[in-house]
Enzyme design. Structure first.
Site, short mmCIF file in Angstrom:
data_model
loop_
_atom_site.label_atom_id
_atom_site.label_comp_id
_atom_site.label_asym_id
_atom_site.label_seq_id
_atom_site.Cartn_x
_atom_site.Cartn_y
_atom_site.Cartn_z
N GLU A 98 -7.10 -2.13 -18.22
CA GLU A 98 -6.86 -3.17 -17.21
C GLU A 98 -7.85 -3.07 -16.06
O GLU A 98 -8.02 -2.02 -15.45
CB GLU A 98 -5.41 -3.06 -16.68
CG GLU A 98 -5.09 -4.14 -15.65
CD GLU A 98 -3.60 -4.34 -15.40
OE1 GLU A 98 -2.77 -3.70 -16.08
OE2 GLU A 98 -3.28 -5.15 -14.51
N LYS A 101 4.93 1.20 -24.73
CA LYS A 101 3.65 1.36 -24.01
C LYS A 101 3.93 2.15 -22.75
O LYS A 101 4.97 1.98 -22.12
CB LYS A 101 3.05 -0.01 -23.67
CG LYS A 101 1.81 0.08 -22.75
CD LYS A 101 1.02 -1.22 -22.73
CE LYS A 101 1.45 -2.19 -21.67
NZ LYS A 101 1.38 -1.72 -20.28
N ASP A 134 7.14 -2.07 -22.62
CA ASP A 134 6.73 -1.13 -21.57
C ASP A 134 7.87 -0.18 -21.22
O ASP A 134 9.01 -0.62 -21.02
CB ASP A 134 6.38 -1.91 -20.29
CG ASP A 134 4.89 -2.11 -20.12
OD1 ASP A 134 4.11 -1.30 -20.64
OD2 ASP A 134 4.52 -3.09 -19.45
N GLU A 137 1.85 3.96 -19.10
CA GLU A 137 0.64 4.05 -18.29
C GLU A 137 0.26 5.51 -18.05
O GLU A 137 1.13 6.35 -17.83
CB GLU A 137 0.88 3.37 -16.92
CG GLU A 137 1.16 1.89 -17.04
CD GLU A 137 1.40 1.21 -15.68
OE1 GLU A 137 1.22 1.87 -14.63
OE2 GLU A 137 1.77 0.03 -15.68
N ASP A 142 6.35 -4.71 -18.18
CA ASP A 142 7.17 -4.52 -16.97
C ASP A 142 6.73 -5.49 -15.87
O ASP A 142 7.31 -5.53 -14.79
CB ASP A 142 7.16 -3.06 -16.50
CG ASP A 142 5.77 -2.56 -16.17
OD1 ASP A 142 4.79 -3.30 -16.36
OD2 ASP A 142 5.66 -1.39 -15.71
N SER A 143 5.71 -6.34 -16.18
CA SER A 143 5.37 -7.46 -15.29
C SER A 143 6.56 -8.42 -15.20
O SER A 143 6.59 -9.28 -14.33
CB SER A 143 4.13 -8.20 -15.80
OG SER A 143 4.24 -8.50 -17.17
O1 KIV Z 1 3.27 -5.46 -17.79
C1 KIV Z 1 2.34 -6.12 -18.28
O2 KIV Z 1 2.39 -7.35 -18.40
C2 KIV Z 1 1.14 -5.39 -18.68
C3 KIV Z 1 -0.06 -6.20 -19.06
C4 KIV Z 1 -0.70 -6.74 -17.85
C5 KIV Z 1 -1.00 -5.44 -19.89
O3 KIV Z 1 1.14 -4.21 -18.72
#
Ligand code: KIV
Length: 271
Positions: A189, A120, A90, A122, A51-52
């Site tokens: 992280e 994934k 994510d 959090e 989600d980055s």
């Molecule tokens: O969203 C992302 O890129 C991440 C990584 C930094 C692990 O969760």
């Protein structure tokens, strides 16, 4: 022969084997077809559609605004480009925290509409019920502990997490609960290197670190950061392998000059 050079398709089982044999796991982000194609060819083990993308692709300050539809668009493009790497997507903010049914519904959309292999999410103990429900539908889940960017407004800062004993103990406990619930791997992280190593020793499933030291079972970086496309983000853990910002700028400036001077197109570049 190493496991990563032998396998033609990375699965969660392959990642467990790699941990058992002490082979480090390499993970990178990707959000689009063209870059994912190169990353997949490189032999990277996991491609994370993170989600980055909210920061890197859309220019938002945080990861909060990105939607499930946005993530599905990015992930479907990445999956079309990928034949070897395991693609993990994510679950974006607001699509799983409500309850485990919502978490399952979001995960099913991702799996159905993108063809990815895993999701994934959090969090620790608070997401265990969701992890179990998603897994009961046969969808592999990767955890994410330490600095969890979707909770930025709770903490107010992106500083290193779990630096005191209570937080470190809580992180180890969360990691064990995620493992017991059935997660196949956990991202750690921005935590102290010693803690990263300790968690990795305690768990049977692989840990993938970003700013968590060399003792984790694998590493992940954001592709645009390690290639130097993004410039403004420079945490200590980031190793830049290239300065694509300057290379792209140089190439585009040359093009503009060539257009203005009528050097482009030349005789051979026209019909
Ligand atoms: O969203 C992302 O890129 C991440 C990584 C930094 C692990 O969760």
């Amino acid at each position: 022969m190493s496991i990563h050079s032998r396998v033609r398709k990375v699965t969660t089982h392959v990642l467990h084997e790699m941990k058992l044999k002490g082979e480090k796991i390499a993970m990178l982000t990707a959000y689009d077809y063209s870059l994912a194609r190169i990353i997949d060819q490189s032999g990277v083990d996991i491609i994370l559609v993170g989600d980055s993308a909210s920061n890197v692709m859309a220019g938002h300050e945080t990861t909060l605004p990105i939607t499930l539809d946005n993530m599905i668009y990015h992930a479907a493009s990445v999956v079309r480009a990928t034949s070897r790497s395991l693609v993990v997507v994510d679950l974006p903010f607001g699509t799983y925290q409500g309850n485990s049914r919502e978490a399952l519904a979001s995960s099913i959309r991702i799996m159905k509409e993108t063809g990815a292999s895993a999701v994934k999410m959090e969090g620790g103990v608070e997401i265990i019920e969701s992890v179990e429900r998603i897994l009961s539908a046969g969808i592999p889940v990767m955890g994410h502990l330490g600095l969890t960017p979707q909770a930025i407004h709770k903490f107010g800062t992106y500083v290193v997490r779990a630096t005191d004993n209570d937080e470190a103990d809580k992180l180890i406990d969360d990691a064990q609960k995620l493992e017991e619930a059935g997660c196949f791997a956990i991202v750690l992280e921005k935590i102290p290197a010693k803690l990263g190593e300790k968690v990795s020793k305690v768990l049977r499933i692989p840990t993938i670190g970003i700013g968590a030291g060399g003792g984790t079972d694998g590493q992940v970086l954001v592709l645009h950061d390690m290639l130097g496309i993004t410039q403004e983000f420079s945490p200590r853990f980031l190793r830049r392998y290239h300065n694509l910002n300057d290379e792209i700028l140089g190439a585009v400036k040359s093009y503009i000059e060539d257009v203005r001077s009528m050097d482009f197109p030349n005789e051979k570049e026209q019909y």
